[in-house]
Design an enzyme around this catalytic site. Sequence first.
Site, PDB file in Angstrom:
ATOM      1  NE  ARG A  37      -4.285  -1.610   1.548  1.00 38.32           N
ATOM      2  CZ  ARG A  37      -5.220  -2.174   2.298  1.00 38.32           C
ATOM      3  NH1 ARG A  37      -5.159  -2.112   3.599  1.00 38.32           N
ATOM      4  NH2 ARG A  37      -6.246  -2.779   1.726  1.00 38.32           N
ATOM      5  CE  LYS A 198     -20.857 -19.110   4.290  1.00 40.09           C
ATOM      6  NZ  LYS A 198     -21.038 -18.602   5.649  1.00 40.09           N
ATOM      7  N   GLY A 358     -10.130  -9.875  -1.827  1.00 39.07           N
ATOM      8  CA  GLY A 358      -8.977 -10.331  -1.057  1.00 39.07           C
ATOM      9  C   GLY A 358      -8.436 -11.665  -1.546  1.00 39.07           C
ATOM     10  N   GLY A 381     -13.513  -3.901   0.112  1.00 36.45           N
ATOM     11  CA  GLY A 381     -14.918  -3.495   0.251  1.00 36.45           C
ATOM     12  C   GLY A 381     -15.342  -2.436  -0.746  1.00 36.45           C
TER      13      GLY A 381
HETATM   14  P1  ADP Z   1     -12.899 -12.847  -2.450  1.00 37.46           P
HETATM   15  O1  ADP Z   1     -12.165 -12.611  -1.147  1.00 37.46           O
HETATM   16  O2  ADP Z   1     -11.984 -12.795  -3.626  1.00 37.46           O
HETATM   17  O3  ADP Z   1     -14.098 -11.944  -2.608  1.00 37.46           O
HETATM   18  P2  ADP Z   1     -14.410 -15.036  -1.295  1.00 37.46           P
HETATM   19  O4  ADP Z   1     -13.969 -14.612   0.063  1.00 37.46           O
HETATM   20  O5  ADP Z   1     -15.832 -14.834  -1.648  1.00 37.46           O
HETATM   21  O6  ADP Z   1     -13.467 -14.369  -2.409  1.00 37.46           O
HETATM   22  O7  ADP Z   1     -14.136 -16.586  -1.485  1.00 37.46           O
HETATM   23  C1  ADP Z   1     -12.897 -17.195  -1.304  1.00 37.46           C
HETATM   24  C2  ADP Z   1     -13.009 -18.508  -0.571  1.00 37.46           C
HETATM   25  O8  ADP Z   1     -13.909 -19.396  -1.205  1.00 37.46           O
HETATM   26  C3  ADP Z   1     -11.684 -19.234  -0.536  1.00 37.46           C
HETATM   27  O9  ADP Z   1     -11.283 -19.367   0.812  1.00 37.46           O
HETATM   28  C4  ADP Z   1     -11.969 -20.608  -1.169  1.00 37.46           C
HETATM   29  O10 ADP Z   1     -11.316 -21.668  -0.515  1.00 37.46           O
HETATM   30  C5  ADP Z   1     -13.461 -20.706  -0.988  1.00 37.46           C
HETATM   31  N1  ADP Z   1     -14.048 -21.662  -1.941  1.00 37.46           N
HETATM   32  C6  ADP Z   1     -14.155 -21.532  -3.271  1.00 37.46           C
HETATM   33  N2  ADP Z   1     -14.747 -22.612  -3.814  1.00 37.46           N
HETATM   34  C7  ADP Z   1     -15.018 -23.459  -2.802  1.00 37.46           C
HETATM   35  C8  ADP Z   1     -15.632 -24.749  -2.728  1.00 37.46           C
HETATM   36  N3  ADP Z   1     -16.079 -25.384  -3.821  1.00 37.46           N
HETATM   37  N4  ADP Z   1     -15.747 -25.323  -1.514  1.00 37.46           N
HETATM   38  C9  ADP Z   1     -15.280 -24.688  -0.412  1.00 37.46           C
HETATM   39  N5  ADP Z   1     -14.704 -23.471  -0.418  1.00 37.46           N
HETATM   40  C10 ADP Z   1     -14.579 -22.862  -1.602  1.00 37.46           C
HETATM   41 MG    MG Z   2     -12.546 -13.309   0.854  1.00 36.06          MG
END
Ligand code: ADP
Ligand code: MG
Length: 403
Positions: A37, A198, A358, A381
């Site tokens: 950063r 999710k 992230g 965010g």
């Molecule tokens: P970002 O931080 O890029 O927005 P998220 O926090 O929404 O992404 O999602 C990342 C997480 O999702 C990772 O820790 C990854 O392990 C998990 N993940 C992705 N696909 C699966 C899956 N099929 N089963 C369990 N965890 C998953």
């Molecule tokens: Mg994340």
Amino acid sequence: MAVFKTLDDVDVHDKRVLIRVDLNVPMQAGEITDTTRIERLKITLDDITQRGGKAILLAHFGRPKGKVVPEMSLRPVAKACSTIFGKHVVFVSPDAVKSDADYVNDMEAGDIVLLENTRFYPGEEHNDIELAQYYAALGDIYVNDAFSAAHRAHASTAAITQFLPAYAGRLMQAELNALSLALSNPKRPVGAVVGGAKVSTKIDLLENLVNKIDVLIIGGGMANTFNAALGADMGDSLQEPAMYDKARAILKAAAANECRVILPSDGKVTAEFAAGAPFEVMPINADTIIPKGKESLDAGDATIRTVVSAFEKLQTLIWNGPFGAFEMPPFDEATIKTAKAAATLTKQGKLVSVAGGGDTVLALNLAGAAAHFTYISTAGGAFLEWMEGKILPGVAALENNAS
Ligand code: ADP
Ligand code: MG
């Protein structure tokens, strides 16, 4: 296209330039563990100091909640700034002897000072007018270079623009330009990968995107929820049954908006949630039954091929969220292979690619793809809220100030 003023629109020579920056660096036991950063700010700081501006840095650190918390002082950060900017950065902590204003009055053209954590003041997070006026009195112009803090209306990101002419710093400018290129004004067809854990954390994102883009590629744990909503038995895969209705509503909205949706058509199914676990590739459709005790942790080869060929037809790609549990090889494969494909298309000049989130940034770095993407947002965010179509108060403040 967002309308805002930049550093090209102002003569900063001998001016006191208040710059809101992101210095919220990760720290462990008083040591900074990642200086990215700070490094990214160098172009803005160089620009201002080389033109003879007096740079007064405003930043928050951690969540002191309006109180002075010594462990959240920016003092150690000032030291790192001096090293990285190649110029002594004076740390200012107002006390009985010398006030913020005293330090600022001592500045000469090209000097840099860093004020103490803005969140030590209760007014910061309340977007307090008096605090904004206090800060404004220390400067002649205001520059916001902290896109990552722009989704909050705080005294140092929003209210302050009522009292000083406001400009976007170089980083803010780059971020806004990249995001406009991705979503407000993209070359079409434009597609998005939305993956990750999710559906529930990304509903607003999905709802906004299906209205604006041509192809939505859903991956990761959230794809399990979509496939289950369409009839698949996903066994013990990560999924959210409470979101089935929402998932179907999003698919309906996509169809109504002529947004093509790609869901994984196969998955790497394993009995063990662990790196190196043995797996079998199973097709995924309405008839699929993944046995109890097993889960899909990544997309399979058929999905990877479909995704890569979809990428080849796009002009613009937005990416948020991995295709699988990429932290545990071999369940990183779909994320890595598709990321590499996007990087190659970008390098060949065939694709504008913009990514954020992230875990996404981590995954694209792992894939060695990040450097070739057109733009990687580290704003967390703020990036998500922009992609969700929300108005970011810190950006709106710059736009209002320009008109
Ligand atoms: P970002 O931080 O890029 O927005 P998220 O926090 O929404 O992404 O999602 C990342 C997480 O999702 C990772 O820790 C990854 O392990 C998990 N993940 C992705 N696909 C699966 C899956 N099929 N089963 C369990 N965890 C998953
Ligand atoms: Mg994340």
